[in-house]
Structure formats: structure tokens, C-alpha cells
Design a protein around this motif. Sequence first.
Motif, mmCIF file in Angstrom:
data_model
loop_
_atom_site.group_PDB
_atom_site.id
_atom_site.type_symbol
_atom_site.label_atom_id
_atom_site.label_comp_id
_atom_site.label_asym_id
_atom_site.label_seq_id
_atom_site.Cartn_x
_atom_site.Cartn_y
_atom_site.Cartn_z
ATOM 1 N N ALA A 84 0.805 -1.224 0.000
ATOM 2 C CA ALA A 84 0.000 0.000 0.000
ATOM 3 C C ALA A 84 0.841 1.278 0.000
ATOM 4 C CB ALA A 84 -0.939 0.002 1.199
ATOM 5 N N THR A 85 1.995 1.263 0.614
ATOM 6 C CA THR A 85 2.778 2.490 0.739
ATOM 7 C C THR A 85 3.757 2.705 -0.400
ATOM 8 O OG1 THR A 85 4.517 1.427 2.028
ATOM 9 C CG2 THR A 85 2.667 2.371 3.256
ATOM 10 N N GLY A 86 4.075 1.659 -1.128
ATOM 11 C CA GLY A 86 5.041 1.782 -2.207
ATOM 12 C C GLY A 86 6.481 1.794 -1.732
ATOM 13 N N ASN A 87 6.702 1.514 -0.471
ATOM 14 C CA ASN A 87 8.056 1.518 0.095
ATOM 15 C C ASN A 87 8.538 0.116 0.441
ATOM 16 O OD1 ASN A 87 8.367 4.333 0.009
ATOM 17 N ND2 ASN A 87 7.158 4.543 1.874
ATOM 18 N N GLU A 88 8.158 -0.853 -0.378
ATOM 19 C CA GLU A 88 8.526 -2.237 -0.090
ATOM 20 C C GLU A 88 10.037 -2.421 -0.017
ATOM 21 O OE1 GLU A 88 6.598 -1.502 -2.913
ATOM 22 O OE2 GLU A 88 4.729 -1.714 -1.821
ATOM 23 N N GLY A 89 10.773 -1.720 -0.881
ATOM 24 C CA GLY A 89 12.231 -1.847 -0.894
ATOM 25 C C GLY A 89 12.856 -1.425 0.424
ATOM 26 N N ALA A 90 12.404 -0.307 0.956
ATOM 27 C CA ALA A 90 12.937 0.182 2.229
ATOM 28 C C ALA A 90 12.576 -0.765 3.366
ATOM 29 C CB ALA A 90 12.408 1.582 2.524
ATOM 30 N N LYS A 91 11.355 -1.246 3.350
ATOM 31 C CA LYS A 91 10.919 -2.175 4.397
ATOM 32 C C LYS A 91 11.710 -3.477 4.325
ATOM 33 C CE LYS A 91 6.178 -0.490 4.582
ATOM 34 N NZ LYS A 91 4.772 -0.854 4.337
ATOM 35 N N ALA A 92 11.917 -3.982 3.127
ATOM 36 C CA ALA A 92 12.668 -5.227 2.949
ATOM 37 C C ALA A 92 14.105 -5.058 3.434
ATOM 38 C CB ALA A 92 12.645 -5.654 1.484
ATOM 39 N N ARG A 93 14.704 -3.923 3.132
ATOM 40 C CA ARG A 93 16.073 -3.663 3.593
ATOM 41 C C ARG A 93 16.133 -3.572 5.117
ATOM 42 N NH1 ARG A 93 15.519 -1.062 -1.154
ATOM 43 N NH2 ARG A 93 17.040 -1.587 -2.761
ATOM 44 N N ALA A 94 15.124 -2.986 5.718
ATOM 45 C CA ALA A 94 15.084 -2.884 7.180
ATOM 46 C C ALA A 94 14.966 -4.264 7.816
ATOM 47 C CB ALA A 94 13.918 -1.998 7.615
ATOM 48 N N VAL A 95 14.137 -5.115 7.241
ATOM 49 C CA VAL A 95 13.987 -6.480 7.758
ATOM 50 C C VAL A 95 15.300 -7.239 7.618
ATOM 51 C CG1 VAL A 95 12.851 -8.704 7.344
ATOM 52 C CG2 VAL A 95 11.497 -6.603 7.405
ATOM 53 N N SER A 96 15.915 -7.129 6.462
ATOM 54 C CA SER A 96 17.181 -7.816 6.217
ATOM 55 C C SER A 96 18.280 -7.307 7.153
ATOM 56 C CB SER A 96 17.593 -7.608 4.759
ATOM 57 O OG SER A 96 18.806 -8.232 4.489
ATOM 58 N N ALA A 97 18.373 -6.007 7.316
ATOM 59 C CA ALA A 97 19.391 -5.427 8.198
ATOM 60 C C ALA A 97 19.181 -5.861 9.643
ATOM 61 C CB ALA A 97 19.365 -3.903 8.097
ATOM 62 N N THR A 98 17.936 -5.947 10.054
ATOM 63 C CA THR A 98 17.636 -6.390 11.416
ATOM 64 C C THR A 98 18.066 -7.834 11.624
ATOM 65 O OG1 THR A 98 15.794 -4.846 11.596
ATOM 66 C CG2 THR A 98 15.784 -6.721 13.099
ATOM 67 N N ALA A 99 17.760 -8.682 10.653
ATOM 68 C CA ALA A 99 18.146 -10.092 10.763
ATOM 69 C C ALA A 99 19.665 -10.235 10.843
ATOM 70 C CB ALA A 99 17.598 -10.882 9.582
ATOM 71 N N PHE A 100 20.377 -9.508 9.992
ATOM 72 C CA PHE A 100 21.839 -9.589 10.020
ATOM 73 C C PHE A 100 22.413 -8.958 11.285
ATOM 74 C CE2 PHE A 100 21.549 -10.423 5.413
ATOM 75 C CZ PHE A 100 22.348 -11.554 5.369
ATOM 76 N N GLY A 101 21.800 -7.895 11.767
ATOM 77 C CA GLY A 101 22.245 -7.277 13.014
ATOM 78 C C GLY A 101 22.092 -8.228 14.191
ATOM 79 N N CYS A 102 20.981 -8.943 14.210
ATOM 80 C CA CYS A 102 20.752 -9.920 15.279
ATOM 81 C C CYS A 102 21.736 -11.082 15.176
ATOM 82 C CB CYS A 102 19.313 -10.425 15.238
ATOM 83 S SG CYS A 102 18.110 -9.200 15.786
ATOM 84 N N LEU A 103 22.017 -11.512 13.962
ATOM 85 C CA LEU A 103 22.998 -12.581 13.778
ATOM 86 C C LEU A 103 24.376 -12.120 14.244
ATOM 87 C CD1 LEU A 103 23.738 -15.388 12.782
ATOM 88 C CD2 LEU A 103 24.031 -14.410 10.495
ATOM 89 N N ASP A 104 24.727 -10.891 13.927
ATOM 90 C CA ASP A 104 26.009 -10.335 14.354
ATOM 91 C C ASP A 104 26.094 -10.270 15.879
ATOM 92 O OD1 ASP A 104 28.566 -9.117 13.831
ATOM 93 O OD2 ASP A 104 27.659 -7.176 14.292
ATOM 94 N N ALA A 105 25.046 -9.760 16.507
ATOM 95 C CA ALA A 105 25.031 -9.656 17.971
ATOM 96 C C ALA A 105 25.111 -11.038 18.620
ATOM 97 C CB ALA A 105 23.772 -8.928 18.431
ATOM 98 N N ALA A 106 24.384 -11.989 18.070
ATOM 99 C CA ALA A 106 24.412 -13.352 18.611
ATOM 100 C C ALA A 106 25.796 -13.971 18.445
ATOM 101 C CB ALA A 106 23.356 -14.216 17.928
#
Length: 59
Positions: A11-33
Motif C-alpha cells: 500500500a505504501t510503495g516503500n517495499e524496498g525500504a521495508k525489505a532492507r530494514a527487515v534484512s538489516a535487522t536479521a543480520f544485526g541480530c545474527l552479528d550480535a548473537a
Amino acid sequence: MPLIETRMEAATGNEGAKARAVSATAFGCLDAASITWVANDGEGEIMGLYDECLAAVRG
């Protein structure tokens, strides 16, 4: 990113930004772990730490 973008709300047209945020969060959590696991001399389950990190982000 296309696989993640398809799961984002279009609906917002910002799927790319949202996808990057999800990906960055997953990698950030993997890094912290990983850093925590190494600091603990490899004790415990790294995936358990990853799950804890994700839970912290989710709130």
C-alpha cells in the motif's frame, strides 16, 4: 530483496525500504548473537542467542 519485498505491504510503495530494514535487522541480530557466542567461548546455542536477539527487537 525481491523475496522479502513480496511479503511487504504494498500500500505504501516503500517495499524496498521495508525489505532492507527487515534484512538489516536479521543480520544485526545474527552479528550480535555471534559476538556474544564468541565472547562466551562458544558456550550455549548460537541459534538460541539469535532468537533472543530477534525477540529483543520485536519487543
